[in-house]
Every structure is written in C-alpha cells, then in structure tokens.
Motif scaffolding. Structure first.
Motif, PDB file in Angstrom:
ATOM      1  N   VAL A  41       0.845  -1.203   0.000  1.00  0.00           N
ATOM      2  CA  VAL A  41       0.000   0.000   0.000  1.00  0.00           C
ATOM      3  C   VAL A  41       0.874   1.244   0.000  1.00  0.00           C
ATOM      4  O   VAL A  41       0.624   2.197  -0.754  1.00  0.00           O
ATOM      5  CB  VAL A  41      -0.970  -0.004   1.206  1.00  0.00           C
ATOM      6  N   ILE A  45       1.126   4.084  -3.220  1.00  0.00           N
ATOM      7  CA  ILE A  45       0.832   5.506  -3.009  1.00  0.00           C
ATOM      8  C   ILE A  45       2.011   6.370  -3.465  1.00  0.00           C
ATOM      9  O   ILE A  45       1.814   7.449  -4.006  1.00  0.00           O
ATOM     10  CB  ILE A  45       0.492   5.759  -1.525  1.00  0.00           C
ATOM     11  N   TYR A  69      -2.671  -4.059  -7.326  1.00  0.00           N
ATOM     12  CA  TYR A  69      -3.276  -3.087  -6.407  1.00  0.00           C
ATOM     13  C   TYR A  69      -3.237  -1.681  -7.015  1.00  0.00           C
ATOM     14  O   TYR A  69      -4.187  -0.914  -6.883  1.00  0.00           O
ATOM     15  CB  TYR A  69      -2.560  -3.066  -5.057  1.00  0.00           C
ATOM     16  N   ARG A  70      -2.141  -1.351  -7.688  1.00  0.00           N
ATOM     17  CA  ARG A  70      -2.023  -0.032  -8.327  1.00  0.00           C
ATOM     18  C   ARG A  70      -3.092   0.131  -9.408  1.00  0.00           C
ATOM     19  O   ARG A  70      -3.690   1.195  -9.555  1.00  0.00           O
ATOM     20  CB  ARG A  70      -0.620   0.143  -8.914  1.00  0.00           C
ATOM     21  N   TYR A  73      -6.284   0.722  -7.704  1.00  0.00           N
ATOM     22  CA  TYR A  73      -6.214   2.073  -7.130  1.00  0.00           C
ATOM     23  C   TYR A  73      -6.514   3.119  -8.209  1.00  0.00           C
ATOM     24  O   TYR A  73      -7.288   4.052  -7.988  1.00  0.00           O
ATOM     25  CB  TYR A  73      -4.828   2.279  -6.519  1.00  0.00           C
ATOM     26  N   ASP A  74      -5.910   2.952  -9.387  1.00  0.00           N
ATOM     27  CA  ASP A  74      -6.142   3.886 -10.495  1.00  0.00           C
ATOM     28  C   ASP A  74      -7.587   3.843 -10.977  1.00  0.00           C
ATOM     29  O   ASP A  74      -8.115   4.850 -11.451  1.00  0.00           O
ATOM     30  CB  ASP A  74      -5.195   3.584 -11.664  1.00  0.00           C
ATOM     31  N   LEU A  78      -9.835  -0.031  -5.336  1.00  0.00           N
ATOM     32  CA  LEU A  78      -9.005  -0.736  -4.363  1.00  0.00           C
ATOM     33  C   LEU A  78      -9.710  -0.829  -3.019  1.00  0.00           C
ATOM     34  O   LEU A  78     -10.205   0.162  -2.490  1.00  0.00           O
ATOM     35  CB  LEU A  78      -7.660  -0.014  -4.183  1.00  0.00           C
TER      36      LEU A  78
END
Length: 178
Positions: A41, A45, A69-70, A73-74, A78
């Motif tokens: 995480v 970030i 995960y990225r 997130y984008d 997430l």
C-alpha cells in the motif's frame, strides 16, 4: 479403488474441499490489513506502475500484487477485499489443482486424505487470508514440482511440462524476490 467402494473417498474429497473453502472465506470480509501487507500500500501511493515494476523498495513488497493493487487504485476500486481476493482464489485453487495433477500417480484414498489435510492446514488457511503472495507461491510451487517430475519421467509432452515448469518457477520467484 473399485467403483462401488470409491464413493466414500469422493465424499471425503468433497467435504474436505467444502471445509477448506469455508475456512479460507470465514470472516475474511472483516479482516484488516496487518504487518507486511502495508508495504504494498505504501509503495502504490508513492510510485506509479513503472516505479513499482522497476524498483524493489526499502521494504519487501510483491511486485506483481502491488501492480495489481495499483491498477485497482487507479480505477478507484481498491479495497481490502480486492487485495485479499487473488490469494483467496489461489488458496482454494490449491485444493482443486493439487489432487487433480496427481490423479494418475496417487490413489483416490490418499488424495482424499491429503486434500483433507491441505484443507485444515493452519498455515495454508492463513496464507489464503492475507494480502501477501504466499498462497500464490504455494499453488505455483506445487504445479512446478509436478511439472518437473512429469518432464523428468517423460510423461506426456515433455515440452509442455518443461514450459509449465519454467513459467511457474519464474512467477513464484517474481512474487517473492526475497
């Protein structure tokens, strides 16, 4: 095992699978990220996808999972559930894939008992419930060992087994570079 006497072993195999799935899913939605799960995480970030893929960072994180995960997130999708999902699937896949790969070499009673042990293994249950790569490594490692064995013993198409071995060992190594 004769056809008529095989049903109890098939029943045990199914029960073990159901118990294994239950143990891996039980209260997973309420589980929070802990310890090393935060390394990924923090990295997603701080860095973009190229930065994640090209740099191991100061703390260990799984590059492929952090890229996943990225991506989430984008997309704005997430969540802790999304972070645990690939490992949950891998933990369940081990219960299905492992006995299937060995169906020609291990008798049904042995496979049924073995799946029962895999299903209730505290370590394998734990690996399936974390956002770390260990459940993926377990299933990839199992496939790699069987692929190497089948290649070595000249079972089936050796090129297929060799390719599967190379892919699974590379993927398992990339998932946990330490």
């Amino acid at each position: 095992v004769r056809e008529r006497s095989a049903w109890p072993w098939w029943a045990l195999l199914v029960i073990a699978l159901v118990v294994g799935v239950f143990l891996r899913c039980y209260q997973l939605r309420t589980q929070m990220l802990i310890d090393d799960e935060w390394h990924a995480v923090r990295m997603l970030i701080r860095a973009d996808a190229a930065g994640i893929a090209g740099h191991f960072g100061l703390a260990d994180y799984c590059i492929p999972l952090t890229l996943y995960y990225r991506w989430l997130y984008d997309l704005g999708a997430l969540s802790e559930w999304q972070m645990h999902l690939p490992l949950l699937i891998a933990g369940i896949a081990l219960l299905v894939v492992a006995p299937r790969l060995l169906r020609d070499t291990i008798a049904l009673p042995t496979r049924a008992l073995w799946v029962g042990l895999l299903a209730i293994s505290p370590t394998l249950v734990y690996f399936s419930r974390t956002a770390r790569p260990y459940a993926l490594i377990a299933v990839l490692g199992m496939v790699a060992i069987v692929a190497f064995r089948n290649w070595h013993l000249r079972r089936g198409d050796r090129r297929v087994w060799a390719t599967l071995y190379v892919i699974t060992t590379f993927a398992a190594g990339w998932l946990h570079l330490l």
